[in-house]
Scaffold this motif. Structure first.
Motif, PDB file in Angstrom:
ATOM      1  N   SER A 145     -11.161   8.196   5.114  1.00 54.36           N
ATOM      2  CA  SER A 145     -10.125   7.791   4.475  1.00 54.36           C
ATOM      3  C   SER A 145      -8.877   8.842   4.651  1.00 54.36           C
ATOM      4  O   SER A 145      -9.349   9.915   4.518  1.00 54.36           O
ATOM      5  N   GLU A 146      -7.685   8.658   4.931  1.00 52.99           N
ATOM      6  CA  GLU A 146      -6.722   9.260   5.032  1.00 52.99           C
ATOM      7  C   GLU A 146      -5.278   8.668   4.720  1.00 52.99           C
ATOM      8  O   GLU A 146      -5.067   7.388   4.728  1.00 52.99           O
ATOM      9  N   VAL A 147      -4.290   9.318   4.126  1.00 55.23           N
ATOM     10  CA  VAL A 147      -2.775   9.075   4.029  1.00 55.23           C
ATOM     11  C   VAL A 147      -2.111   9.357   5.314  1.00 55.23           C
ATOM     12  O   VAL A 147      -1.832  10.317   5.625  1.00 55.23           O
ATOM     13  N   VAL A 148      -1.547   8.128   5.674  1.00 52.59           N
ATOM     14  CA  VAL A 148      -0.745   8.306   6.761  1.00 52.59           C
ATOM     15  C   VAL A 148       0.951   8.418   6.111  1.00 52.59           C
ATOM     16  O   VAL A 148       1.366   7.294   5.855  1.00 52.59           O
ATOM     17  N   ALA A 149       1.365   9.587   6.412  1.00 48.20           N
ATOM     18  CA  ALA A 149       2.568   9.768   5.541  1.00 48.20           C
ATOM     19  C   ALA A 149       3.826   9.704   6.451  1.00 48.20           C
ATOM     20  O   ALA A 149       3.834   9.985   7.602  1.00 48.20           O
ATOM     21  N   ASP A 150       4.879   8.782   6.011  1.00 42.20           N
ATOM     22  CA  ASP A 150       6.258   8.595   6.581  1.00 42.20           C
ATOM     23  C   ASP A 150       7.382   9.602   5.930  1.00 42.20           C
ATOM     24  O   ASP A 150       8.163   9.627   6.333  1.00 42.20           O
ATOM     25  N   ASN A 151       6.761  10.412   4.921  1.00 43.88           N
ATOM     26  CA  ASN A 151       7.713  11.206   4.339  1.00 43.88           C
ATOM     27  C   ASN A 151       6.872  12.365   3.684  1.00 43.88           C
ATOM     28  O   ASN A 151       6.073  12.106   2.996  1.00 43.88           O
ATOM     29  N   VAL A 152       7.188  13.667   3.854  1.00 41.07           N
ATOM     30  CA  VAL A 152       6.637  14.832   3.688  1.00 41.07           C
ATOM     31  C   VAL A 152       7.624  15.606   3.199  1.00 41.07           C
ATOM     32  O   VAL A 152       8.696  16.175   3.719  1.00 41.07           O
ATOM     33  N   ARG A 153       7.552  16.206   1.824  1.00 43.11           N
ATOM     34  CA  ARG A 153       8.493  17.196   1.403  1.00 43.11           C
ATOM     35  C   ARG A 153       7.795  18.722   1.119  1.00 43.11           C
ATOM     36  O   ARG A 153       6.704  18.615   0.560  1.00 43.11           O
ATOM     37  N   PHE A 154       8.426  19.545   1.615  1.00 42.45           N
ATOM     38  CA  PHE A 154       7.983  21.110   1.554  1.00 42.45           C
ATOM     39  C   PHE A 154       8.741  21.606   0.254  1.00 42.45           C
ATOM     40  O   PHE A 154       9.753  21.989  -0.123  1.00 42.45           O
ATOM     41  N   LEU A 155       7.673  21.721  -0.913  1.00 40.86           N
ATOM     42  CA  LEU A 155       8.136  22.109  -2.030  1.00 40.86           C
ATOM     43  C   LEU A 155       8.287  23.646  -2.526  1.00 40.86           C
ATOM     44  O   LEU A 155       8.591  24.203  -3.518  1.00 40.86           O
ATOM     45  N   GLU A 156       7.817  24.431  -1.368  1.00 38.62           N
ATOM     46  CA  GLU A 156       7.811  25.897  -1.296  1.00 38.62           C
ATOM     47  C   GLU A 156       8.838  26.364  -0.251  1.00 38.62           C
ATOM     48  O   GLU A 156       8.207  25.855   0.734  1.00 38.62           O
ATOM     49  N   ASN A 202       0.721  -1.191   0.027  1.00 43.54           N
ATOM     50  CA  ASN A 202       0.046   0.034  -0.157  1.00 43.54           C
ATOM     51  C   ASN A 202       0.990   1.084   0.062  1.00 43.54           C
ATOM     52  O   ASN A 202       1.455   1.535   1.013  1.00 43.54           O
ATOM     53  N   ARG A 203       0.825   1.778  -1.058  1.00 41.38           N
ATOM     54  CA  ARG A 203       1.897   2.968  -1.220  1.00 41.38           C
ATOM     55  C   ARG A 203       1.171   4.171  -1.940  1.00 41.38           C
ATOM     56  O   ARG A 203       0.920   3.738  -3.279  1.00 41.38           O
ATOM     57  N   ILE A 204       1.453   5.251  -1.809  1.00 39.39           N
ATOM     58  CA  ILE A 204       0.852   6.322  -2.426  1.00 39.39           C
ATOM     59  C   ILE A 204       1.852   7.485  -2.076  1.00 39.39           C
ATOM     60  O   ILE A 204       2.443   7.990  -1.360  1.00 39.39           O
ATOM     61  N   VAL A 205       1.885   8.227  -3.458  1.00 41.43           N
ATOM     62  CA  VAL A 205       2.692   9.390  -3.440  1.00 41.43           C
ATOM     63  C   VAL A 205       1.644  10.721  -4.069  1.00 41.43           C
ATOM     64  O   VAL A 205       1.107  10.440  -5.193  1.00 41.43           O
ATOM     65  N   ILE A 265      -4.059  13.942   5.140  1.00 40.28           N
ATOM     66  CA  ILE A 265      -2.933  13.477   5.425  1.00 40.28           C
ATOM     67  C   ILE A 265      -2.585  13.397   6.926  1.00 40.28           C
ATOM     68  O   ILE A 265      -3.016  14.549   7.746  1.00 40.28           O
ATOM     69  N   VAL A 266      -1.973  12.605   7.499  1.00 39.44           N
ATOM     70  CA  VAL A 266      -1.561  12.416   8.783  1.00 39.44           C
ATOM     71  C   VAL A 266       0.002  12.003   9.051  1.00 39.44           C
ATOM     72  O   VAL A 266       0.209  11.234   8.208  1.00 39.44           O
ATOM     73  N   THR A 267       0.580  12.831   9.903  1.00 43.58           N
ATOM     74  CA  THR A 267       1.829  12.530  10.148  1.00 43.58           C
ATOM     75  C   THR A 267       2.109  12.259  11.769  1.00 43.58           C
ATOM     76  O   THR A 267       1.303  13.073  12.647  1.00 43.58           O
ATOM     77  N   ALA A 271       3.296  20.690  -1.303  1.00 39.51           N
ATOM     78  CA  ALA A 271       3.927  19.688  -0.648  1.00 39.51           C
ATOM     79  C   ALA A 271       3.810  18.393  -1.174  1.00 39.51           C
ATOM     80  O   ALA A 271       2.722  18.074  -1.981  1.00 39.51           O
ATOM     81  N   ALA A 272       4.728  17.375  -1.060  1.00 36.11           N
ATOM     82  CA  ALA A 272       4.597  15.796  -1.345  1.00 36.11           C
ATOM     83  C   ALA A 272       4.454  15.189  -0.226  1.00 36.11           C
ATOM     84  O   ALA A 272       5.090  15.348   0.767  1.00 36.11           O
ATOM     85  N   ALA A 273       3.655  14.188  -0.342  1.00 39.52           N
ATOM     86  CA  ALA A 273       3.461  13.075   0.907  1.00 39.52           C
ATOM     87  C   ALA A 273       3.684  11.909   0.187  1.00 39.52           C
ATOM     88  O   ALA A 273       2.905  11.477  -0.868  1.00 39.52           O
ATOM     89  N   ASP A 274       4.504  11.115   0.964  1.00 39.19           N
ATOM     90  CA  ASP A 274       4.352   9.545   0.625  1.00 39.19           C
ATOM     91  C   ASP A 274       4.184   8.745   1.776  1.00 39.19           C
ATOM     92  O   ASP A 274       4.772   8.909   2.831  1.00 39.19           O
ATOM     93  N   GLY A 275       3.440   7.834   1.542  1.00 34.51           N
ATOM     94  CA  GLY A 275       2.867   6.974   2.805  1.00 34.51           C
ATOM     95  C   GLY A 275       1.721   6.039   2.301  1.00 34.51           C
ATOM     96  O   GLY A 275       2.193   5.410   1.133  1.00 34.51           O
ATOM     97  N   ARG A 276       0.895   5.547   3.090  1.00 32.29           N
ATOM     98  CA  ARG A 276      -0.059   4.501   2.959  1.00 32.29           C
ATOM     99  C   ARG A 276      -1.408   4.991   3.199  1.00 32.29           C
ATOM    100  O   ARG A 276      -1.808   5.843   3.847  1.00 32.29           O
ATOM    101  N   LEU A 277      -2.424   4.294   2.381  1.00 26.39           N
ATOM    102  CA  LEU A 277      -3.870   4.859   2.372  1.00 26.39           C
ATOM    103  C   LEU A 277      -4.568   4.088   3.324  1.00 26.39           C
ATOM    104  O   LEU A 277      -4.391   2.739   3.482  1.00 26.39           O
ATOM    105  N   GLN A 278      -5.111   4.693   4.295  1.00 24.50           N
ATOM    106  CA  GLN A 278      -5.717   4.082   5.297  1.00 24.50           C
ATOM    107  C   GLN A 278      -7.277   4.326   5.510  1.00 24.50           C
ATOM    108  O   GLN A 278      -7.596   5.647   5.109  1.00 24.50           O
ATOM    109  N   ILE A 279      -8.219   3.265   5.708  1.00 24.61           N
ATOM    110  CA  ILE A 279      -9.538   3.548   5.571  1.00 24.61           C
ATOM    111  C   ILE A 279      -9.900   3.126   7.162  1.00 24.61           C
ATOM    112  O   ILE A 279      -9.995   1.868   7.368  1.00 24.61           O
TER     113      ILE A 279
END
Lengths: 158, 158, 158, 158
Positions: free
Chosen positions: B93-104, B3-6, B51-53, B71-79
């Motif tokens: 539904s929410e994405v539990v992110a283990d990686n977030v990138r600040f693009l600005e 389960n991987r989402i970007v 998104i949840v971190t 921002a970019a978020a990389d994680g898993r989709l949780q229901i």
DNA sequence: TTTT
DNA sequence: TTTT
């Protein structure tokens, strides 16, 4: 601006195949995707994630996937919302898959099959009125009870 | 089983930072992610994805992300699902992110910053009772109105 | 059977735009993608990952991307191999991107631009023989020195 | 800044398990991943993608994966380079996987197994000098012929 | 309830 | 051969 998800899990039921008023095939099913950890009582929970596929891929899914089978889906996460019969806004999340892989061959025959779907061939069914054509869209493709259709073919993203 | 989402999108509001009863930081925010096509009236719609971190990443998100930022978020989709006050099952539904990138970079100063978060450092806040400590969990971390807490630290996946 | 990669990084140079003998546009560039950890001497290294795009997306990349710009690429990892002039097999890895996002607007003007590419419009350039048409393929689209062409339009995956 | 890849394919050989001088397990194998299209002669080609896993996951891969088995890998794409014995720079691309799923149960017994790996348990092997301990690193973990070791435990990303 |  |  970018939305990409890959899942591997097992179907909780057989897929449902429907057609838009214009005859475009849509298949919906749910994947149970085990979480990568166990909860406080030591059990492994799963996320139940709705999948939508269109056109030729929808028909392939309906033909080759069954309850319990392992499959991979690759697509984009979509959050729709609609007003339910009590006037409350309901949020529906689903993965619109443009790629589904059948990871189990279906132990009956089918040798030579690689477990792949046949690509993204976009065949469009005619209006022949066969036994499936009474399956039409409502607000929520995963709901059983029919709401008035609000998804037309114009919505189709591809 | 996988389960991987970007995602890449813009924050619809400033992040919210809360703490579990045991002092573990959690940040929630929503990304507006433009769809890759326009609808029948020619408008580009967006999916609004929660998104949840957790832990150090949560605190970095709360510090560096603001409404409107990319921002970019990389994680898993949780229901998740829970019973609401009318006894009806609600799905979140929410994405539990283990990686977030600040693009600005946040156009005010902050030079030398690479636009990166500081990794996954897992600092755990003490029980000092500062101004944020009254923010506690309820059933739905994205809900405003307080339900009884049912997420304890034991649920933490990492 | 499934191959999906998402990258965010900075271009090490301006993109190179070439055309196949049949006039199909191809752009190549390299993304420097910082590793998520530092090495034993405390420095953050990067992976330099080759990206290939085709057709309209190629032309958009050539027009809007420049050395140093931040970009996201979404596609599939491809490992090609060919025999070099010493008869040794050389392996080339590259990401064939079907989606590229421009994450920096290019500080000179360009307002109204959303930082997005214009989708996957597949325009095909004619054989007008302009100043770019002498850029043709060789074995390795990332190589400078011309080997005989072995990629024809028949190879095009889409 | 972000680097995420998901693959599904079949092992071209049994995995190779080695240990760093400090006793950290590393497994390497190659996945053959079918391309989503056929070439001009109608054949479906594959990409042969090197996978590296560490620690407990490495030992699980070595124990449960075999030539021909279907597996999913989730990780990051890494491009290393080194100078070969002729003084030429060689580029090696590999996926450093932090998650591998075993998609076939290995038809002999093993019922009750869900096809999952056992997570990311980071066991570290002692220096007992058993029959595998003579397998050490060289420049390229996928190369057979031994170059002097240049990967120490300090390189380990986690 | 939504962002540029 | 590499970017901020």
């Amino acid at each position: 601006m970018l939305n990409r998800i890959v899942l591997i899990g097992r179907l909780t039921k057989d897929p449902e195949l429907r057609y838009t008023p214009n005859g475009v095939a849509v298949a919906t099913f749910t994947l149970a995707v085990d979480r990568p950890f166990t909860n406080q009582s030591g059990e492994r929970e799963a996320d139940f994630i709705n999948i939508v596929t269109w056109r030729g891929l929808a028909e392939n899914c309906a033909n080759y996937l069954k309850k319990g089978r392992l499959a991979a889906a690759d697509g984009r996460l979509q959050i729709r919302n609609y007003e339910n019969n009590e006037g409350k806004r309901v949020y529906v999340s689903e993965v619109v898959a443009d790629n589904v892989r059948f990871l189990e061959s279906g132990n009956s025959g089918q040798s030579g099959n690689n477990g792949n779907n046949g690509g993204q061939g976009g065949q469009r069914r005619g209006q022949q009125g066969d036994q499936q054509s009474n399956q039409r869209f409502n607000d929520d493709p995963f709901a059983k009870d029919g709401q008035p259709i609000d998804i037309s073919d114009d919505d189709l993203p591809f």
